[in-house]
Enzyme design. Structure first.
Site, PDB file in Angstrom:
ATOM      1  N   SER A 116       0.955  -1.223  -0.015  1.00  0.00           N
ATOM      2  CA  SER A 116       0.053  -0.067   0.106  1.00  0.00           C
ATOM      3  C   SER A 116       0.713   1.338  -0.001  1.00  0.00           C
ATOM      4  O   SER A 116       0.543   2.226  -0.084  1.00  0.00           O
ATOM      5  CB  SER A 116      -0.803   0.149   1.192  1.00  0.00           C
ATOM      6  OG  SER A 116      -1.353  -0.916   1.580  1.00  0.00           O
ATOM      7  N   HIS A 159      -1.511  -2.978  -6.951  1.00  0.00           N
ATOM      8  CA  HIS A 159      -2.190  -2.618  -5.854  1.00  0.00           C
ATOM      9  C   HIS A 159      -3.509  -3.013  -5.724  1.00  0.00           C
ATOM     10  O   HIS A 159      -4.375  -2.216  -6.378  1.00  0.00           O
ATOM     11  CB  HIS A 159      -1.810  -1.307  -5.616  1.00  0.00           C
ATOM     12  CG  HIS A 159      -2.351  -0.657  -4.182  1.00  0.00           C
ATOM     13  ND1 HIS A 159      -2.747   0.484  -3.918  1.00  0.00           N
ATOM     14  CD2 HIS A 159      -2.492  -1.335  -2.938  1.00  0.00           C
ATOM     15  CE1 HIS A 159      -3.226   0.521  -2.630  1.00  0.00           C
ATOM     16  NE2 HIS A 159      -3.152  -0.440  -2.023  1.00  0.00           N
ATOM     17  N   GLU A 178      -4.510  -0.387  -8.715  1.00  0.00           N
ATOM     18  CA  GLU A 178      -3.506   0.653  -9.141  1.00  0.00           C
ATOM     19  C   GLU A 178      -2.220  -0.035  -9.623  1.00  0.00           C
ATOM     20  O   GLU A 178      -1.586  -1.055  -8.976  1.00  0.00           O
ATOM     21  CB  GLU A 178      -2.909   1.371  -7.917  1.00  0.00           C
ATOM     22  CG  GLU A 178      -3.870   2.540  -7.667  1.00  0.00           C
ATOM     23  CD  GLU A 178      -3.478   3.504  -6.260  1.00  0.00           C
ATOM     24  OE1 GLU A 178      -3.385   4.699  -6.651  1.00  0.00           O
ATOM     25  OE2 GLU A 178      -3.108   3.001  -5.492  1.00  0.00           O
ATOM     26  N   ASN A 201      -4.372   6.050  -1.649  1.00  0.00           N
ATOM     27  CA  ASN A 201      -4.159   6.420  -0.415  1.00  0.00           C
ATOM     28  C   ASN A 201      -3.728   7.900  -0.030  1.00  0.00           C
ATOM     29  O   ASN A 201      -3.819   8.293   0.937  1.00  0.00           O
ATOM     30  CB  ASN A 201      -3.410   5.239   0.356  1.00  0.00           C
ATOM     31  CG  ASN A 201      -4.000   4.064   0.404  1.00  0.00           C
ATOM     32  OD1 ASN A 201      -5.291   4.182   0.928  1.00  0.00           O
ATOM     33  ND2 ASN A 201      -3.407   3.060   0.147  1.00  0.00           N
TER      34      ASN A 201
HETATM   35  P1  NAD Z   1      -2.649  -9.675   6.551  1.00  0.00           P
HETATM   36  O1  NAD Z   1      -2.039  -9.544   7.862  1.00  0.00           O
HETATM   37  O2  NAD Z   1      -4.078 -10.332   6.428  1.00  0.00           O
HETATM   38  O3  NAD Z   1      -1.717 -10.826   5.739  1.00  0.00           O
HETATM   39  C1  NAD Z   1      -0.509 -11.261   5.460  1.00  0.00           C
HETATM   40  C2  NAD Z   1       0.001 -12.528   5.337  1.00  0.00           C
HETATM   41  O4  NAD Z   1       1.445 -12.476   5.063  1.00  0.00           O
HETATM   42  C3  NAD Z   1      -0.255 -13.503   6.672  1.00  0.00           C
HETATM   43  O5  NAD Z   1      -1.170 -14.476   6.218  1.00  0.00           O
HETATM   44  C4  NAD Z   1       0.892 -13.699   7.165  1.00  0.00           C
HETATM   45  O6  NAD Z   1       1.176 -15.039   7.515  1.00  0.00           O
HETATM   46  C5  NAD Z   1       1.784 -13.775   5.628  1.00  0.00           C
HETATM   47  N1  NAD Z   1       3.546 -13.747   5.907  1.00  0.00           N
HETATM   48  C6  NAD Z   1       4.053 -12.994   6.658  1.00  0.00           C
HETATM   49  N2  NAD Z   1       5.365 -12.830   6.258  1.00  0.00           N
HETATM   50  C7  NAD Z   1       5.531 -13.780   5.085  1.00  0.00           C
HETATM   51  C8  NAD Z   1       6.612 -14.344   4.609  1.00  0.00           C
HETATM   52  N3  NAD Z   1       7.892 -14.319   4.678  1.00  0.00           N
HETATM   53  N4  NAD Z   1       6.023 -15.317   3.535  1.00  0.00           N
HETATM   54  C9  NAD Z   1       4.901 -15.591   3.241  1.00  0.00           C
HETATM   55  N5  NAD Z   1       3.745 -15.017   3.848  1.00  0.00           N
HETATM   56  C10 NAD Z   1       4.145 -14.267   4.993  1.00  0.00           C
HETATM   57  O7  NAD Z   1      -2.188  -8.430   5.671  1.00  0.00           O
HETATM   58  P2  NAD Z   1      -2.893  -7.967   4.500  1.00  0.00           P
HETATM   59  O8  NAD Z   1      -4.095  -6.808   4.596  1.00  0.00           O
HETATM   60  O9  NAD Z   1      -3.376  -9.048   3.650  1.00  0.00           O
HETATM   61  O10 NAD Z   1      -2.081  -7.137   3.524  1.00  0.00           O
HETATM   62  C11 NAD Z   1      -1.072  -7.733   2.823  1.00  0.00           C
HETATM   63  C12 NAD Z   1      -0.363  -6.715   1.979  1.00  0.00           C
HETATM   64  O11 NAD Z   1      -1.487  -6.092   1.306  1.00  0.00           O
HETATM   65  C13 NAD Z   1       0.282  -5.517   2.710  1.00  0.00           C
HETATM   66  O12 NAD Z   1       1.481  -5.136   1.838  1.00  0.00           O
HETATM   67  C14 NAD Z   1      -0.680  -4.358   2.711  1.00  0.00           C
HETATM   68  O13 NAD Z   1      -0.324  -3.244   2.661  1.00  0.00           O
HETATM   69  C15 NAD Z   1      -1.355  -4.439   1.274  1.00  0.00           C
HETATM   70  N6  NAD Z   1      -2.718  -4.036   1.176  1.00  0.00           N
HETATM   71  C16 NAD Z   1      -3.563  -4.181   2.088  1.00  0.00           C
HETATM   72  C17 NAD Z   1      -4.900  -3.601   1.971  1.00  0.00           C
HETATM   73  C18 NAD Z   1      -5.821  -3.716   3.306  1.00  0.00           C
HETATM   74  O14 NAD Z   1      -6.959  -2.987   3.231  1.00  0.00           O
HETATM   75  N7  NAD Z   1      -5.510  -4.581   4.120  1.00  0.00           N
HETATM   76  C19 NAD Z   1      -5.266  -3.041   0.830  1.00  0.00           C
HETATM   77  C20 NAD Z   1      -4.378  -2.947  -0.331  1.00  0.00           C
HETATM   78  C21 NAD Z   1      -3.078  -3.681  -0.082  1.00  0.00           C
END
Ligand code: NAD
Length: 291
Positions: free
Chosen positions: A119, A140, A152, A190
């Site tokens: 993000s 994204h 994005e 964002n």
């Molecule tokens: P989340 O916490 O729900 O999931 C993250 C996952 O990554 C977890 O299951 C964790 O076990 C796993 N993980 C951690 N280290 C790892 C590794 N070394 N290898 C493999 N898996 C690993 O987080 P999320 O909300 O799904 O966010 C994930 C990404 O998406 C982030 O970069 C975040 O910025 C981005 N994002 C989030 C949103 C949102 O609204 N939550 C929106 C757009 C983008």
């Protein structure tokens, strides 16, 4: 370039949504996570969400069965080596993402495109830590992925046109709409959304309005489907604060300073819906404003 096999790293709320939309669009998907539990939960959640789409008539039983058949999971990151496109959607920490790319890169074919769903972290900086900055991009998705139309696409300084075109075509095949952003802090959505949410928190902090008057004002006065504080709780207040910090640090402008009240909620562990308390308390039948 033909993309058929897609690797998804991280099976959290974004990773499972990404695997869902790619498999439904006909791609082979291999999903990995450091947590075996997260992988099991993601597959069960994708199945439930597909069931919901079938019930609404948005997909057929056959489409659901074929989509589920195209998803496989593995605890081993390097099993993603045979993929044409990798989407990294692991925890929003630069060291985590860099370590993933460092381990994965030696196992990839030369044509494989590497992308991150980050993000806020600099795409150019993440790309510079791989062997293929020209084949690296920001991809994204918005949350929840099966519902939100926008993707994005962010070029790093070195991203080549062939890589951009290939990702653009993938977005079209998913039936989504791409918007292109240059690689600057928090990209487009964002960059605009978070300062508005932060300003809503300042409006609350300074006593201009209560939680419900602020949310009602933006819903009925600006036709927003959700109020800014309700939306902040949905996104996660820790995520909102992290993005404001990226904007503040990256653009070095005091207009992006995070509101102290946002910091206070995060320090209290009141992170929004995911912890059942934020600007609203979600522990009862209906959400109750906390201020
Ligand atoms: P989340 O916490 O729900 O999931 C993250 C996952 O990554 C977890 O299951 C964790 O076990 C796993 N993980 C951690 N280290 C790892 C590794 N070394 N290898 C493999 N898996 C690993 O987080 P999320 O909300 O799904 O966010 C994930 C990404 O998406 C982030 O970069 C975040 O910025 C981005 N994002 C989030 C949103 C949102 O609204 N939550 C929106 C757009 C983008």
């Amino acid at each position: 370039m033909t993309i058929e096999r897609v690797g998804v790293v991280g099976a959290g709320q974004m990773g499972n949504g990404i695997a869902h939309v790619f498999s439904l669009a006909g791609y082979e998907v291999v999903m990995t996570d450091v947590s075996a539990e997260a992988l099991d939960k993601a597959v069960a959640l994708i199945e439930r969400n597909l069931d919901r789409q079938v019930a609404k008539g948005a997909a057929t039983e056959d489409e659901k069965a074929s989509a589920m058949g195209r998803i496989s999971t593995t605890p081993t990151l390097t099993d993603l080596g045979s993929c044409d496109l990798i989407i990294e959607a692991a925890t929003e920490r630069e060291a985590v993402k860099t370590a993933i790319f460092e381990e994965l890169v030696p196992h990839l074919a030369p044509h494989t495109i590497l992308t991150s769903n980050t993000s806020s972290i600099s795409i150019t900086r993440l790309a510079s830590r791989t062997d293929r900055p020209e084949k690296f991009m920001g991809f994204h998705f918005m949350n929840p992925v099966p519902v939100m139309q926008l993707v994005e696409l962010i070029r790093g300084i070195a991203t080549d046109e062939e890589t951009f075109r290939a990702c653009f075509e993938v977005v079209e095949r998913l039936g989504k709409t791409a918007a292109t952003s240059e690689d600057f802090p928090a990209f487009i959505v964002n960059r605009i959304l978070m300062p508005m949410i932060n300003e809503a928190v300042y409006t609350l902090y300074e006593g201009v309005g209560s939680v419900s008057s602020i949310d009602t004002s933006l819903k009925l006065g600006a036709n927003h489907p959700m109020g800014p504080l309700e939306l902040a709780d949905f996104i996660g207040l820790d995520t909102c604060l992290a993005i404001m910090n990226v904007l503040h640090d990256g653009l070095a402008d005091t207009k992006y300073r995070p509101c102290p009240l946002l910091t206070k909620y995060v320090e209290a562990g009141w992170l929004g819906r995911k912890t059942k308390r934020g600007f609203y308390d979600y522990r009862g039948e209906t959400p109750v404003p906390t201020r």
